[in-house]
Design a protein around this motif. Structure first.
Motif, short mmCIF file in Angstrom:
data_model
loop_
_atom_site.label_atom_id
_atom_site.label_comp_id
_atom_site.label_asym_id
_atom_site.label_seq_id
_atom_site.Cartn_x
_atom_site.Cartn_y
_atom_site.Cartn_z
N ALA A 71 39.06 -2.74 5.97
CA ALA A 71 39.88 -3.77 5.34
C ALA A 71 40.12 -3.48 3.86
CB ALA A 71 39.23 -5.13 5.50
N THR A 72 39.35 -2.56 3.29
CA THR A 72 39.44 -2.28 1.86
C THR A 72 40.14 -0.96 1.56
OG1 THR A 72 37.25 -1.24 1.87
CG2 THR A 72 37.36 -3.60 1.38
N TRP A 79 44.33 -2.74 6.75
CA TRP A 79 44.90 -3.03 5.42
C TRP A 79 46.39 -3.32 5.55
CZ3 TRP A 79 48.56 -1.57 1.94
CH2 TRP A 79 48.37 -1.94 0.60
N ASN A 82 47.02 -6.77 6.93
CA ASN A 82 46.74 -7.82 5.94
C ASN A 82 47.78 -7.87 4.83
OD1 ASN A 82 44.45 -8.57 7.32
ND2 ASN A 82 43.04 -7.40 6.02
N THR A 116 39.18 -13.68 10.90
CA THR A 116 40.04 -13.96 9.75
C THR A 116 39.28 -14.56 8.57
OG1 THR A 116 40.66 -16.17 10.56
CG2 THR A 116 42.03 -14.32 11.26
N ARG A 118 38.17 -13.03 6.13
CA ARG A 118 38.26 -12.16 4.94
C ARG A 118 38.62 -12.92 3.66
NH1 ARG A 118 37.49 -7.58 3.04
NH2 ARG A 118 38.79 -6.65 1.42
N SER A 121 35.29 -14.11 2.33
CA SER A 121 34.40 -13.04 1.86
C SER A 121 34.94 -12.40 0.59
CB SER A 121 34.19 -12.00 2.95
OG SER A 121 35.40 -11.34 3.28
N GLU A 122 36.26 -12.28 0.49
CA GLU A 122 36.85 -11.73 -0.74
C GLU A 122 36.58 -12.63 -1.94
OE1 GLU A 122 40.63 -8.99 -0.40
OE2 GLU A 122 41.01 -10.92 0.56
N ALA A 193 43.91 -13.09 6.70
CA ALA A 193 43.58 -11.67 6.62
C ALA A 193 42.40 -11.40 7.54
CB ALA A 193 43.24 -11.27 5.18
N ASP A 195 39.14 -9.03 9.04
CA ASP A 195 38.07 -8.10 8.70
C ASP A 195 37.26 -7.88 9.97
OD1 ASP A 195 35.80 -6.74 7.75
OD2 ASP A 195 35.92 -7.73 5.80
N HIS A 289 25.98 -12.25 3.03
CA HIS A 289 27.32 -11.86 3.51
C HIS A 289 27.68 -12.43 4.88
CE1 HIS A 289 24.74 -9.20 5.75
NE2 HIS A 289 25.77 -8.74 6.44
#
Length: 360
Positions: A71-72, A79, A82, A116, A118, A121-122, A193, A195, A289
């Motif tokens: 995802a990063t 990516w 997203n 979803t 993310r 978590s972001e 988004a 993950d 996390h």
């Protein structure tokens, strides 16, 4: 913000006990390769082959999967999904298959697992904050407000993810996929988004095992951080010895050991990526996390970790997170309802509670 202190993460959740494998003297010495992907150390060891090229191919596969699932990593298929503004994104068979598996477990757990999450978590940036704290003597951790998390949770819903074929037909989580069909993934909420971190390593470990078996390997160990996948047994036919990392213990400090063959062993817990606030309270909160999809906060319960023993590493990945979120009582009851899965729970007071000691 309260005065805080930093605790280093344990990057390896399950370790093979060095010196305890008991491999007898034989003509073939084990061969091994180590690499780094998915933010974790990868080690592939084979005991009954001298063909090192299969290990090199395994590491190549790990890089390939990371380029699809991360995802990063800019340009990965996840990516691209997203950052597509809700428009359909062409994906490979593997990405479609992994997303479909994620949807299955999100459905199974009624959204307790959610691919979803993310945006949440972001916002927390647990790993990033840990890194910053490691370089600053008086770092103030950021804790998102209830209002901020509530706004982000409006876009957390696994049903926002759709897989379609080239004709626009929706592919549900129970449909069989084909390598001969083009697949597309879209987000019905363009602020959602995805993950896939909660099952990606499990999927990859299963694929690596399938490849090694196809190459004639019958004795080996695949280690992807907290995911251990055993191929067969030791060359003498006896089980491998596997140590489960003690939560918050020293590196390679085990809390219990298992003797197992041809099984997946996956751990999840609050002690891999986390920080705490030192506010002199009796019950210090661990910010980690694994998030509660209902509140956006890290899960707080009576567990430090859960280890799942199953045939599939993907299944173990999903269920270890799910059972950790459920807590001891509900998690144990769930595992007891399954015929082919076992678990080891570690409570906050460091009690080790295996499901099979109770019911199997």
């Amino acid at each position: 913000m309260k005065k805080i202190h930093y605790l280093s993460p344990l990057l390896v959740l399950i370790i093979m006990l060095n010196g305890c494998l008991g491999i007898p003297a034989r003509d073939k010495a084990p061969i091994s390769r180590t690499g780094f992907a998915f933010d974790t150390v990868i080690t592939i060891t084979v005991y009954d082959s001298t063909n090192a090229s299969v290990l090199d191919h395994c590491l190549d596969l790990c890089e390939q999967y990371e380029s699809l699932f991360s995802a990063t990593l800019e340009g990965s298929e996840v990516w691209e999904i997203n950052h597509a503004g809700g428009q359909p994104t062409a994906v490979s068979y593997d990405t479609a298959s992994l997303i479909q598996s994620a949807q299955y477990y999100c459905n199974l757990t009624q959204g307790i697992l959610d691919l979803t999450l993310r945006p949440v978590s972001e916002e927390w940036q647990i790993s990033e904050q840990m890194h910053q704290a490691s370089t600053a003597t008086d770092y103030d951790y950021y804790i998102p407000s209830d209002q901020t998390l509530s706004g982000l949770l409006e876009h957390v819903n696994y049903k926002n993810v759709q897989i379609t074929d080239a004709d626009g037909t929706t592919i549900n989580c129970g449909a069989a996929l084909s390598h001969d069909i083009d697949y597309f993934v879209s987000l019905t909420d363009d602020q959602s988004a995805i993950d896939l971190g909660f099952i990606a390593k499990g999927y990859i470990a299963d694929q690596l095992k399938s490849y090694l078996l196809s190459e004639g390997v019958t004795s080996g160990i695949i280690s992807l951080g907290g995911n251990i996948l055993l191929i067969g047994s030791k060359p003498d036919g006896t089980p491998f010895n596997v140590g489960i990392q003690k939560p918050f213990g020293a590196v390679n400090e085990v809390i219990t050991t298992l003797q197992k063959s041809d099984v997946s062993i996956v751990s999840s817990g609050c002690y891999e990526r986390y920080f705490v606030l030192d506010d002199n309270k009796k019950d210090t909160i661990i910010y980690h996390h694994i998030f509660d999809a209902a509140t956006g906060y890290p899960v707080q319960n009576d567990l430090l970790g859960v280890t799942i023993l199953s045939d599939s590493s993907l299944e173990g990945d999903a269920l270890s997170t799910y059972c950790y979120i459920l807590g001891l009582e509900q998690g144990l009851a769930y595992i007891q309802s399954l015929e082919t899965v076992d678990a080891v729970f570690v409570t906050k007071d460091y009690k080790v509670i295996p499901s099979y000691a109770v019911s199997k």
